[in-house]
Design a protein around this motif. Structure first.
Motif, PDB file in Angstrom:
ATOM      1  N   LEU A  89       0.726  -1.218  -0.101  1.00 38.38           N
ATOM      2  CA  LEU A  89       0.183  -0.021   0.080  1.00 38.38           C
ATOM      3  C   LEU A  89       0.861   1.303   0.017  1.00 38.38           C
ATOM      4  CD1 LEU A  89      -2.660  -0.908   2.654  1.00 38.38           C
ATOM      5  CD2 LEU A  89      -2.776  -1.097   0.211  1.00 38.38           C
ATOM      6  N   ASP A  90       0.648   2.104  -0.786  1.00 38.32           N
ATOM      7  CA  ASP A  90       1.432   3.250  -0.818  1.00 38.32           C
ATOM      8  C   ASP A  90       0.795   4.464   0.463  1.00 38.32           C
ATOM      9  OD1 ASP A  90       2.464   2.774  -3.273  1.00 38.32           O
ATOM     10  OD2 ASP A  90       0.717   3.881  -4.608  1.00 38.32           O
ATOM     11  N   HIS A  91      -0.216   4.359   0.907  1.00 41.90           N
ATOM     12  CA  HIS A  91      -0.735   5.235   2.193  1.00 41.90           C
ATOM     13  C   HIS A  91      -1.309   4.197   2.973  1.00 41.90           C
ATOM     14  CE1 HIS A  91       0.322   8.347  -0.309  1.00 41.90           C
ATOM     15  NE2 HIS A  91      -0.003   7.816  -1.463  1.00 41.90           N
ATOM     16  N   PRO A  92      -0.801   3.452   3.712  1.00 43.99           N
ATOM     17  CA  PRO A  92      -1.197   2.397   4.502  1.00 43.99           C
ATOM     18  C   PRO A  92      -2.211   2.983   5.823  1.00 43.99           C
ATOM     19  CG  PRO A  92       0.969   2.172   4.816  1.00 43.99           C
ATOM     20  CD  PRO A  92       0.676   3.051   3.771  1.00 43.99           C
ATOM     21  N   SER A  93      -1.623   4.093   6.088  1.00 43.07           N
ATOM     22  CA  SER A  93      -2.263   4.817   7.307  1.00 43.07           C
ATOM     23  C   SER A  93      -3.506   6.015   6.929  1.00 43.07           C
ATOM     24  CB  SER A  93      -1.420   5.582   8.010  1.00 43.07           C
ATOM     25  OG  SER A  93      -0.698   6.836   7.454  1.00 43.07           O
ATOM     26  N   LEU A  94      -3.658   6.197   5.519  1.00 46.52           N
ATOM     27  CA  LEU A  94      -4.801   6.906   5.147  1.00 46.52           C
ATOM     28  C   LEU A  94      -6.155   6.598   5.553  1.00 46.52           C
ATOM     29  CD1 LEU A  94      -5.595   9.258   2.902  1.00 46.52           C
ATOM     30  CD2 LEU A  94      -6.046   7.254   1.300  1.00 46.52           C
ATOM     31  N   ILE A  95      -6.833   7.487   5.995  1.00 44.56           N
ATOM     32  CA  ILE A  95      -8.110   7.211   6.637  1.00 44.56           C
ATOM     33  C   ILE A  95      -9.274   7.141   5.677  1.00 44.56           C
ATOM     34  CG2 ILE A  95      -9.837   8.041   8.209  1.00 44.56           C
ATOM     35  CD1 ILE A  95      -7.608   9.092   9.924  1.00 44.56           C
ATOM     36  N   TYR A  96      -9.855   5.952   5.937  1.00 41.08           N
ATOM     37  CA  TYR A  96     -11.197   5.904   4.850  1.00 41.08           C
ATOM     38  C   TYR A  96     -12.498   6.158   5.980  1.00 41.08           C
ATOM     39  CZ  TYR A  96      -8.782   4.080   0.752  1.00 41.08           C
ATOM     40  OH  TYR A  96      -8.104   3.807  -0.218  1.00 41.08           O
ATOM     41  N   VAL A  97     -13.290   6.748   5.430  1.00 38.82           N
ATOM     42  CA  VAL A  97     -14.711   6.721   6.178  1.00 38.82           C
ATOM     43  C   VAL A  97     -15.600   6.225   5.284  1.00 38.82           C
ATOM     44  CG1 VAL A  97     -16.415   7.890   7.365  1.00 38.82           C
ATOM     45  CG2 VAL A  97     -13.908   8.749   7.728  1.00 38.82           C
ATOM     46  N   TYR A  98     -16.320   4.973   5.620  1.00 35.60           N
ATOM     47  CA  TYR A  98     -17.416   4.434   4.775  1.00 35.60           C
ATOM     48  C   TYR A  98     -18.618   4.844   5.575  1.00 35.60           C
ATOM     49  CZ  TYR A  98     -14.117   1.450   2.213  1.00 35.60           C
ATOM     50  OH  TYR A  98     -13.126   0.715   1.665  1.00 35.60           O
ATOM     51  N   VAL A  99     -19.640   5.405   4.725  1.00 40.07           N
ATOM     52  CA  VAL A  99     -20.784   6.166   5.272  1.00 40.07           C
ATOM     53  C   VAL A  99     -21.869   5.276   4.704  1.00 40.07           C
ATOM     54  CG1 VAL A  99     -22.280   7.952   5.290  1.00 40.07           C
ATOM     55  CG2 VAL A  99     -19.855   8.275   5.015  1.00 40.07           C
ATOM     56  N   ALA A 100     -22.663   4.992   5.388  1.00 41.10           N
ATOM     57  CA  ALA A 100     -23.901   3.877   5.021  1.00 41.10           C
ATOM     58  C   ALA A 100     -25.095   5.026   5.105  1.00 41.10           C
ATOM     59  CB  ALA A 100     -24.419   2.980   6.069  1.00 41.10           C
ATOM     60  N   ILE A 101     -25.367   5.874   4.137  1.00 39.50           N
ATOM     61  CA  ILE A 101     -26.641   6.755   4.059  1.00 39.50           C
ATOM     62  C   ILE A 101     -27.899   6.234   4.655  1.00 39.50           C
ATOM     63  CG2 ILE A 101     -27.475   8.681   2.772  1.00 39.50           C
ATOM     64  CD1 ILE A 101     -25.179   8.625   1.084  1.00 39.50           C
ATOM     65  N   ALA A 102     -28.623   6.735   5.513  1.00 44.22           N
ATOM     66  CA  ALA A 102     -29.722   6.314   5.941  1.00 44.22           C
ATOM     67  C   ALA A 102     -30.998   6.554   4.918  1.00 44.22           C
ATOM     68  CB  ALA A 102     -30.349   7.049   7.351  1.00 44.22           C
ATOM     69  N   PRO A 103     -31.773   5.853   4.702  1.00 40.80           N
ATOM     70  CA  PRO A 103     -32.884   6.069   3.671  1.00 40.80           C
ATOM     71  C   PRO A 103     -33.762   7.031   4.040  1.00 40.80           C
ATOM     72  CG  PRO A 103     -33.249   4.056   5.035  1.00 40.80           C
ATOM     73  CD  PRO A 103     -31.973   4.244   5.603  1.00 40.80           C
ATOM     74  N   ARG A 104     -34.489   7.937   3.224  1.00 40.63           N
ATOM     75  CA  ARG A 104     -35.244   8.822   3.264  1.00 40.63           C
ATOM     76  C   ARG A 104     -36.666   8.166   4.197  1.00 40.63           C
ATOM     77  NH1 ARG A 104     -36.214  11.712  -2.564  1.00 40.63           N
ATOM     78  NH2 ARG A 104     -34.004  11.420  -2.936  1.00 40.63           N
ATOM     79  N   THR A 105     -37.290   9.194   5.047  1.00 41.75           N
ATOM     80  CA  THR A 105     -38.439   8.321   5.629  1.00 41.75           C
ATOM     81  C   THR A 105     -39.293   9.652   6.224  1.00 41.75           C
ATOM     82  OG1 THR A 105     -39.234   7.083   7.450  1.00 41.75           O
ATOM     83  CG2 THR A 105     -37.117   8.465   7.749  1.00 41.75           C
ATOM     84  N   ASP A 106     -40.645   9.443   6.391  1.00 39.01           N
ATOM     85  CA  ASP A 106     -41.467  10.543   7.071  1.00 39.01           C
ATOM     86  C   ASP A 106     -41.708  10.240   8.385  1.00 39.01           C
ATOM     87  OD1 ASP A 106     -41.811  11.545   4.456  1.00 39.01           O
ATOM     88  OD2 ASP A 106     -43.519  10.255   4.275  1.00 39.01           O
ATOM     89  N   SER A 107     -40.850   9.308   9.212  1.00 41.37           N
ATOM     90  CA  SER A 107     -40.857   9.005  10.241  1.00 41.37           C
ATOM     91  C   SER A 107     -40.371   9.961  11.284  1.00 41.37           C
ATOM     92  CB  SER A 107     -40.277   7.703  10.700  1.00 41.37           C
ATOM     93  OG  SER A 107     -39.996   7.517  12.344  1.00 41.37           O
ATOM     94  N   PRO A 108     -41.107  10.170  12.381  1.00 47.04           N
ATOM     95  CA  PRO A 108     -40.572  11.502  13.305  1.00 47.04           C
ATOM     96  C   PRO A 108     -39.273  11.393  13.789  1.00 47.04           C
ATOM     97  CG  PRO A 108     -42.273  10.155  14.422  1.00 47.04           C
ATOM     98  CD  PRO A 108     -42.310   9.721  12.827  1.00 47.04           C
ATOM     99  N   THR A 109     -38.746   9.715  13.916  1.00 48.45           N
ATOM    100  CA  THR A 109     -37.307   9.584  14.304  1.00 48.45           C
ATOM    101  C   THR A 109     -36.620   8.804  13.271  1.00 48.45           C
ATOM    102  OG1 THR A 109     -38.349   7.513  15.409  1.00 48.45           O
ATOM    103  CG2 THR A 109     -38.116   9.311  16.895  1.00 48.45           C
ATOM    104  N   PRO A 110     -36.233   9.474  12.265  1.00 49.15           N
ATOM    105  CA  PRO A 110     -35.526   8.958  11.030  1.00 49.15           C
ATOM    106  C   PRO A 110     -34.257   8.009  11.579  1.00 49.15           C
ATOM    107  CG  PRO A 110     -34.912  11.148  11.306  1.00 49.15           C
ATOM    108  CD  PRO A 110     -36.155  11.095  12.321  1.00 49.15           C
ATOM    109  N   PRO A 111     -34.057   7.054  10.557  1.00 44.53           N
ATOM    110  CA  PRO A 111     -32.910   6.376  10.966  1.00 44.53           C
ATOM    111  C   PRO A 111     -31.634   7.368  10.887  1.00 44.53           C
ATOM    112  CG  PRO A 111     -33.817   5.783   8.703  1.00 44.53           C
ATOM    113  CD  PRO A 111     -34.547   6.716   9.413  1.00 44.53           C
ATOM    114  N   ARG A 112     -30.502   6.555  11.482  1.00 43.93           N
ATOM    115  CA  ARG A 112     -29.248   7.532  11.424  1.00 43.93           C
ATOM    116  C   ARG A 112     -28.322   7.137  10.229  1.00 43.93           C
ATOM    117  NH1 ARG A 112     -28.274  10.772  15.357  1.00 43.93           N
ATOM    118  NH2 ARG A 112     -26.010  10.648  15.506  1.00 43.93           N
ATOM    119  N   ASP A 113     -27.460   7.809   9.876  1.00 42.84           N
ATOM    120  CA  ASP A 113     -26.443   7.370   8.989  1.00 42.84           C
ATOM    121  C   ASP A 113     -25.490   6.675   9.865  1.00 42.84           C
ATOM    122  OD1 ASP A 113     -27.567   9.026   6.768  1.00 42.84           O
ATOM    123  OD2 ASP A 113     -26.973  10.844   8.042  1.00 42.84           O
TER     124      ASP A 113
END
Length: 180
Positions: A89-113
């Motif tokens: 690896l050229d940059h083994p300490s490079l930070i990756y952030v994987y984001v699971a985007i929460a789906p759209r919803t009309d719920s008063p308590t929406p799911p979190r990313d």
């Protein structure tokens, strides 16, 4: 929505979510580069002017696509793939952030990313053994069923759970730098 536009929006949403979360979780300034920098997607800085590049991978589900040959030395010989070990690896300490985007919803308590924070080396240590296990489990080991030259691999949220909300990794990497 067209697939190309959908993919662009997913990436854009992911980058801005990470920027916002870095401000919320760590009181850091972050700015995205709109895909114009090949090795990273955003830059984060603290009050001492220390900075880090961060690679963001966003998905509208709980899986992220990657290429196994980005992590392993793979060769196609005939109809089979040959594993020549992990890539350097050229940059083994490079930070990756994987984001699971929460789906759209009309719920008063929406799911979190969901956010998974790890290094490039950590990603390799997940993808490489998982791909090897998958290829060994094939009816003909190391032969893809349709396209023998396909290196498609997947990362699943379950594989990344040990790194969920691992924001302190960013703080630690910043603190390891000397103040300019």
């Amino acid at each position: 929505m067209a697939s190309g536009l959908g993919n662009k929006l997913t990436g854009q949403i992911g980058e801005f979510l990470v920027c916002a979360e870095l401000g919320r979780q760590l009181d850091l300034i972050a700015t995205p580069f709109a895909g114009n920098v090949p090795l990273f997607d955003l830059l984060v800085a603290d009050e001492q002017c220390r900075s880090l590049p961060i690679q963001v991978k966003a998905a509208r589900g709980l899986q992220w696509s990657t290429r196994a040959d980005a992590w392993l030395h793979l060769e196609v010989v005939g109809r089979r793939q040959v594993d020549h070990g992990d890539r350097e690896l050229d940059h083994p300490s490079l930070i990756y952030v994987y984001v699971a985007i929460a789906p759209r919803t009309d719920s008063p308590t929406p799911p979190r990313d969901r956010f998974f924070v790890l290094t490039q080396r950590d990603v390799q240590q997940i993808v490489a053994p998982a791909y090897r296990a998958y290829m060994e489990s094939r009816s003909v080991p190391w032969q893809r069923p349709r396209n023998h030259a396909s290196f498609d691999a997947r990362l699943d949220a379950a594989q990344l759970e040990p790194y969920e909300h691992n924001w302190d990794l960013i703080r630690r990497q910043l603190e390891m730098q000397s103040v300019p």
